[in-house]
Design a protein around this motif. Structure first.
Motif, PDB file in Angstrom:
ATOM      1  N   ARG A  41       8.678  28.733 -47.251  1.00 12.56           N
ATOM      2  CA  ARG A  41       7.976  30.008 -47.427  1.00 12.56           C
ATOM      3  C   ARG A  41       6.695  30.067 -46.589  1.00 12.56           C
ATOM      4  N   LEU A  42       5.959  28.966 -46.545  1.00  8.75           N
ATOM      5  CA  LEU A  42       4.761  28.932 -45.718  1.00  8.75           C
ATOM      6  C   LEU A  42       5.107  29.176 -44.254  1.00  8.75           C
ATOM      7  N   THR A  43       6.211  28.550 -43.813  1.00 13.93           N
ATOM      8  CA  THR A  43       6.623  28.692 -42.420  1.00 13.93           C
ATOM      9  C   THR A  43       7.125  30.102 -42.138  1.00 13.93           C
ATOM     10  N   GLU A  44       7.889  30.670 -43.065  1.00 14.11           N
ATOM     11  CA  GLU A  44       8.369  32.043 -42.895  1.00 14.11           C
ATOM     12  C   GLU A  44       7.206  33.035 -42.836  1.00 14.11           C
ATOM     13  N   VAL A  51       0.394  25.270 -36.728  1.00 13.42           N
ATOM     14  CA  VAL A  51       0.192  26.450 -35.887  1.00 13.42           C
ATOM     15  C   VAL A  51      -0.233  27.641 -36.737  1.00 13.42           C
ATOM     16  N   GLY A  52       0.548  27.881 -37.831  1.00 13.71           N
ATOM     17  CA  GLY A  52       0.245  29.013 -38.700  1.00 13.71           C
ATOM     18  C   GLY A  52      -0.281  28.604 -40.058  1.00 13.71           C
ATOM     19  N   LYS A  80      -3.086  31.021 -41.399  1.00 16.38           N
ATOM     20  CA  LYS A  80      -3.602  31.906 -40.360  1.00 16.38           C
ATOM     21  C   LYS A  80      -3.051  33.315 -40.585  1.00 16.38           C
ATOM     22  N   VAL A  81      -3.954  34.266 -40.736  1.00 18.31           N
ATOM     23  CA  VAL A  81      -3.597  35.663 -40.957  1.00 18.31           C
ATOM     24  C   VAL A  81      -4.320  36.515 -39.918  1.00 18.31           C
ATOM     25  N   ASP A  82      -3.554  37.343 -39.234  1.00 11.68           N
ATOM     26  CA  ASP A  82      -4.127  38.200 -38.177  1.00 11.68           C
ATOM     27  C   ASP A  82      -4.912  37.392 -37.160  1.00 11.68           C
ATOM     28  N   GLU A 237      -3.085  19.165 -36.012  1.00 13.19           N
ATOM     29  CA  GLU A 237      -1.739  18.829 -36.451  1.00 13.19           C
ATOM     30  C   GLU A 237      -1.790  18.376 -37.919  1.00 13.19           C
ATOM     31  N   GLY A 238      -2.104  19.275 -38.804  1.00  9.91           N
ATOM     32  CA  GLY A 238      -2.152  18.928 -40.229  1.00  9.91           C
ATOM     33  C   GLY A 238      -0.752  18.853 -40.789  1.00  9.91           C
TER      34      GLY A 238
END
Length: 242
Positions: A41-44, A51-52, A80-82, A237-238
């Motif tokens: 879900r985090l990746t989607e 990265v996101g 990361k949002v917007d 790279e967390g």
């Protein structure tokens, strides 16, 4: 501009294939969520890990009670949002490192991974990931502990009454570990509190006293963490696992 309930509503429902009923223990009857579904879900929602979204492990420690040892992990989750990284989303998790069993003490070499997975689940809960499961069950492993102790207190239930714990007896190790975990989550200085009560050893805390503290702490907010560094590199790279 981000829709206020967008992430929550898109992430609240857990597919059946990611659910597993817990069959034993104090959390029997609860639903376990496959940790890889949260990562999916985090990746989607935000993109690949690093990265996101990313995980920063801020603390790792153990606590010993009697013959048992519990491992704990604290993390900050960032999304990361917007195009901008969020403030840290705090999470804390725990798992048994050494457990006393009939045959001796069992030592887990997976405890920190399990504690980290637990911490990630706490952070994800803040975003609404899996919210329907938590909302429906409406309780935690700490309230489950209280329910187990109060089980069978109904009128005329002599068998249940016989199994009740003596409120003046020393609290069992599982309660003390839960108390230590909640104290850490809320920022309560447990050692200072015990010193003020003239208790020189946590193992002298009674069942009644420990349960009162757990009940008082369960609704307390998680302690605030210091703000993240001013500049978090985009190539950080967390990883979600150790």
């Amino acid at each position: 501009m981000m829709e206020k309930m967008g992430i929550y509503n898109r992430s609240r429902e857990v597919p059946k294939e990611a659910q597993r009923p817990i069959q034993a223990g104090r959390t029997k009857g609860f639903t376990d969520i496959n940790p890889m579904w949260r990562i999916q879900r985090l990746t989607e929602e935000f993109g690949p890990c690093g990265v996101g979204w990313k995980v920063e492990q801020t603390a790792r420690w153990t606590e010993t009670v009697g013959d048992e040892v519990a491992a704990f992990v604290e993390i900050n989750l960032y999304v990361k949002v917007d195009g901008e990284w969020s403030d840290p989303i705090f999470g804390t998790g725990g798992s048994r490192l050494a457990t006393k069993e009939r045959s001796g003490v069992y030592v887990s070499d997976e405890c920190y991974k399990m504690a980290l997975t637990d911490a990630i689940s706490v952070s994800c809960k803040m975003l609404g990931i899996g919210a329907d499961i938590y909302w429906a069950e409406g309780r935690t492993k700490y309230s489950a502990l209280a329910e187990e102790e109060n089980k069978g207190k109904g009128k005329g239930n002599k068998a249940g009454t016989a199994k009740q714990m003596d409120p003046n007896a020393p609290a069992p190790e599982e309660m003390l570990i839960a108390l230590s975990s909640e104290a850490e989550r809320t920022g309560m200085l447990l050692d200072n509190y015990l010193a003020k009560k003239n208790i020189d050893d946590i193992r002298k805390v009674t069942v009644e006293h420990c349960q009162r503290l757990l009940n008082a702490l369960k609704d307390k907010p998680t302690k605030q963490q210091p703000p993240p560094p001013a500049d978090i590199p985009d190539d950080y790279e967390g990883l979600p696992f150790v």
